[in-house]
Write an enzyme that holds these catalytic residues in place. Sequence first.
Site, PDB file in Angstrom:
ATOM      1  N   HIS A 165       0.838  -1.046   0.040  1.00 39.64           N
ATOM      2  CA  HIS A 165      -0.030   0.023   0.106  1.00 39.64           C
ATOM      3  C   HIS A 165       0.992   1.247   0.067  1.00 39.64           C
ATOM      4  O   HIS A 165       2.026   1.129   0.346  1.00 39.64           O
ATOM      5  CB  HIS A 165      -0.744  -0.012   1.270  1.00 39.64           C
ATOM      6  CG  HIS A 165      -2.030  -0.931   1.365  1.00 39.64           C
ATOM      7  ND1 HIS A 165      -2.176  -1.741   2.586  1.00 39.64           N
ATOM      8  CD2 HIS A 165      -3.088  -1.243   0.354  1.00 39.64           C
ATOM      9  CE1 HIS A 165      -3.131  -2.695   2.262  1.00 39.64           C
ATOM     10  NE2 HIS A 165      -3.652  -2.271   1.079  1.00 39.64           N
ATOM     11  N   CYS A 261      -2.618   0.259   9.888  1.00 40.10           N
ATOM     12  CA  CYS A 261      -3.627  -0.676   9.462  1.00 40.10           C
ATOM     13  C   CYS A 261      -4.602  -1.138  10.507  1.00 40.10           C
ATOM     14  O   CYS A 261      -5.791  -1.428  10.139  1.00 40.10           O
ATOM     15  CB  CYS A 261      -3.146  -1.879   8.929  1.00 40.10           C
ATOM     16  SG  CYS A 261      -1.865  -1.742   7.609  1.00 40.10           S
TER      17      CYS A 261
HETATM   18  N1  GLY Z   1      -2.618  -8.850   4.474  1.00 39.11           N
HETATM   19  C1  GLY Z   1      -3.230  -7.828   4.277  1.00 39.11           C
HETATM   20  C2  GLY Z   1      -3.555  -7.510   3.013  1.00 39.11           C
HETATM   21  O1  GLY Z   1      -2.996  -8.164   2.000  1.00 39.11           O
HETATM   22  O2  GLY Z   1      -4.576  -6.859   2.722  1.00 39.11           O
END
Ligand code: GLY
Length: 267
Positions: A165, A261
């Site tokens: 991300h 997150c």
């Molecule tokens: N493990 C977090 C994701 O891949 O979204």
Amino acid sequence: MSYQRRYALVRPLPRSFSFALQQSPAPIDVDRAHVQHERYTEVLRSLVGQLIVVPADERYPDSCFIEDTAILVESTAVIARIGADSRRGESSAVYSVLHKLQQIEPSLRLHRLTEPATLDGGDVLQMGGKIFVGLSKRTNKEAVAQLEALFPGRVVALPVAAGLHLKSVLSALDDATLLVADQPAAHEMAAPILAALPGASAIHVPDAAAANVVRVGDAVLIQDGFPASETILMDAARVRSLTVHKLDMSELIKADGALTCCSLLLA
Ligand code: GLY
């Protein structure tokens, strides 16, 4: 600018976390991950007005990564369409909780991104009044267009050149300070962000995981276990008179989880 948060939403780690998506497969110690997530939750509880716990759901191994389910911009919540098929259902419970929160926070507005948009909240950085959106394997241009319609003139899209991300390699310490992993792809991603924010500057840290921090009020949550980055972050915190909370999230990192997150923060 105040970084106080009235609410934080978290979602407990399910036992199925051992099946969480991973970019680089590595065995996860779920008991340890649970303890790490609990500690994160308790620190956050001490820093925000009210901590809201969204019920855990064993069907979704990644659902502790609640940041991906929505973005909260002032009093508007935008429910995401998560990019990974196996995770898309995670947003429903968050929608329900926010819908209920509207009863005591009537100014809270709810929107949903709609197909064909896909977006993970981890690809969204809010800094200096702008909304930076990383175009990644999870987040597409249709999501950017729908956000631009909701927040005209505030959305800046940029490619995610490293990490899962956008915020896998950078985050905001404050509205004028971007923390960036000291690697070429992360520098490349930081450039358009700094260009859009006159007066902002970057602090580089050697570890990508350590470039992701959570700022709440006069406190900052940083990753434990990255001593070289920690020296730099402690110094940045000291000059800003911030209280530092060090959190070991090593088992969540194995599932590409960063500090941001694990919560959704509402001003
Ligand atoms: N493990 C977090 C994701 O891949 O979204």
